[in-house]
Design an enzyme around this catalytic site. Structure first.
Site, mmCIF file in Angstrom:
data_model
loop_
_atom_site.group_PDB
_atom_site.id
_atom_site.type_symbol
_atom_site.label_atom_id
_atom_site.label_comp_id
_atom_site.label_asym_id
_atom_site.label_seq_id
_atom_site.Cartn_x
_atom_site.Cartn_y
_atom_site.Cartn_z
ATOM 1 N N HIS A 1 2.020 5.446 -1.289
ATOM 2 C CA HIS A 1 1.514 6.446 -2.231
ATOM 3 C C HIS A 1 1.636 7.825 -1.589
ATOM 4 O O HIS A 1 1.313 7.996 -0.410
ATOM 5 C CB HIS A 1 0.053 6.150 -2.580
ATOM 6 C CG HIS A 1 -0.512 7.109 -3.581
ATOM 7 N ND1 HIS A 1 -0.178 7.056 -4.915
ATOM 8 C CD2 HIS A 1 -1.358 8.152 -3.439
ATOM 9 C CE1 HIS A 1 -0.806 8.033 -5.555
ATOM 10 N NE2 HIS A 1 -1.524 8.711 -4.678
ATOM 11 N N GLY B 1 14.328 5.051 -5.533
ATOM 12 C CA GLY B 1 14.553 3.953 -4.586
ATOM 13 C C GLY B 1 14.788 4.372 -3.147
ATOM 14 O O GLY B 1 15.269 3.571 -2.342
ATOM 15 N N SER B 2 14.392 5.604 -2.794
ATOM 16 C CA SER B 2 14.645 6.018 -1.408
ATOM 17 C C SER B 2 13.800 5.212 -0.424
ATOM 18 O O SER B 2 14.239 4.920 0.694
ATOM 19 C CB SER B 2 14.418 7.523 -1.237
ATOM 20 O OG SER B 2 13.056 7.849 -1.361
ATOM 21 N N GLU C 1 7.218 9.032 4.339
ATOM 22 C CA GLU C 1 7.113 7.699 3.711
ATOM 23 C C GLU C 1 8.166 6.758 4.293
ATOM 24 O O GLU C 1 7.882 5.595 4.579
ATOM 25 C CB GLU C 1 7.303 7.801 2.198
ATOM 26 C CG GLU C 1 6.143 8.458 1.480
ATOM 27 C CD GLU C 1 6.303 8.451 -0.032
ATOM 28 O OE1 GLU C 1 5.288 8.547 -0.715
ATOM 29 O OE2 GLU C 1 7.451 8.362 -0.538
HETATM 30 C C1 GAR Z 1 7.217 7.736 -3.610
HETATM 31 O O1 GAR Z 1 6.866 9.048 -3.274
HETATM 32 C C2 GAR Z 1 5.981 6.865 -3.714
HETATM 33 O O2 GAR Z 1 4.991 7.224 -2.801
HETATM 34 C C3 GAR Z 1 5.555 7.128 -5.127
HETATM 35 O O3 GAR Z 1 6.736 7.145 -5.858
HETATM 36 C C4 GAR Z 1 7.771 7.691 -5.030
HETATM 37 C C5 GAR Z 1 8.994 6.813 -5.134
HETATM 38 O O4 GAR Z 1 10.091 7.411 -4.497
HETATM 39 N N1 GAR Z 1 4.655 6.136 -5.589
HETATM 40 C C6 GAR Z 1 3.582 6.404 -6.334
HETATM 41 O O5 GAR Z 1 3.316 7.515 -6.736
HETATM 42 C C7 GAR Z 1 2.707 5.204 -6.667
HETATM 43 N N2 GAR Z 1 1.407 5.617 -7.077
HETATM 44 P P1 GAR Z 1 11.424 6.575 -4.241
HETATM 45 O O6 GAR Z 1 11.770 5.903 -5.579
HETATM 46 O O7 GAR Z 1 12.444 7.559 -3.841
HETATM 47 O O8 GAR Z 1 11.137 5.570 -3.173
#
Ligand code: GAR
Length: 188
Positions: free
Chosen positions: A103, A6-7, A168
């Site tokens: 992504h 969830g960052s 991101e």
């Molecule tokens: C992120 O790196 C996002 O780009 C990826 O999951 C991670 C979630 O991180 N999404 C995918 O790979 C979708 N195809 P987070 O939970 O810390 O936000």
């Protein structure tokens, strides 16, 4: 929408509360009960709804439950902030031009799961992240914002992921802003 730590969700909340994004994150939905994103929502005071995909018979049924939640919360725009389920046309049609995904690669390279590991295995020297509008095929759709990061010879999946995550968190709020401006242009 989040499945993991969830960052990116927290970065969006921060951009709305302290930053330049004139929006409100009114609801989080998660598919994994107790995931980091759900814990962050509790700490941040954002209402969180759990739709555990294991309790649904089909992807479509899960998406219909998501749509019902979003409609109940009256949301204008939906962000897949680390949503690790394949979405169906039902969700795309419910939020046309309003469904944003983040992504961890420079699309169209390295679509799908484990994009960071794919980039390392391919030996690319440049990777990054992409925020885009969602089309039916996984990790496709009009690109809103990308950021590139170098891949170092010493990188592990974790070290590269950390560098990509930082970008991101920067581009996802920008992408939401752009998606909103695009809607304004399209629909007034
Ligand atoms: C992120 O790196 C996002 O780009 C990826 O999951 C991670 C979630 O991180 N999404 C995918 O790979 C979708 N195809 P987070 O939970 O810390 O936000």
């Amino acid at each position: 929408m989040a499945s993991g730590s969830g960052s990116n969700f927290e970065a969006l909340v921060g951009a709305c509360r302290n930053g330049p994004l004139a929006a409100t994150v009114c609801q989080l939905v998660v598919n994994n009960p107790g995931c980091g994103a759900a814990q962050r929502a509790e700490r941040l005071g954002v209402p969180c709804t759990i739709h555990d995909h294991r309790l649904f018979n089909s992807r479509e049924a899960l998406d219909q439950a998501l749509i019902a939640s979003f409609q109940a919360a009256n949301v204008d725009l939906v962000v897949m902030a680390g949503w690790m389920r394949i979405v169906t046309q039902a969700l795309i049609d419910a939020y046309p031009q309003r469904l944003v995904n983040i992504h961890p690669s420079l699309l169209p390279s390295f679509r799908g799961a484990r994009a960071i590991e794919q980039a390392l295995a391919a030996g690319v020297q440049l990777s990054g992240c992409t925020a885009h509008l969602v089309s039916l095929e996984v990790d496709t759709g009009p690109i809103l914002v990308q950021a590139a990061v170098p891949v170092l010879a010493s990188d592990t999946a974790d070290s590269l992921a950390a560098r990509i995550h930082a970008q991101e968190h920067r581009i996802l709020p920008l992408a939401v802003q752009l998606a909103a401006e695009r809607l304004e242009l399209l629909y007034g």
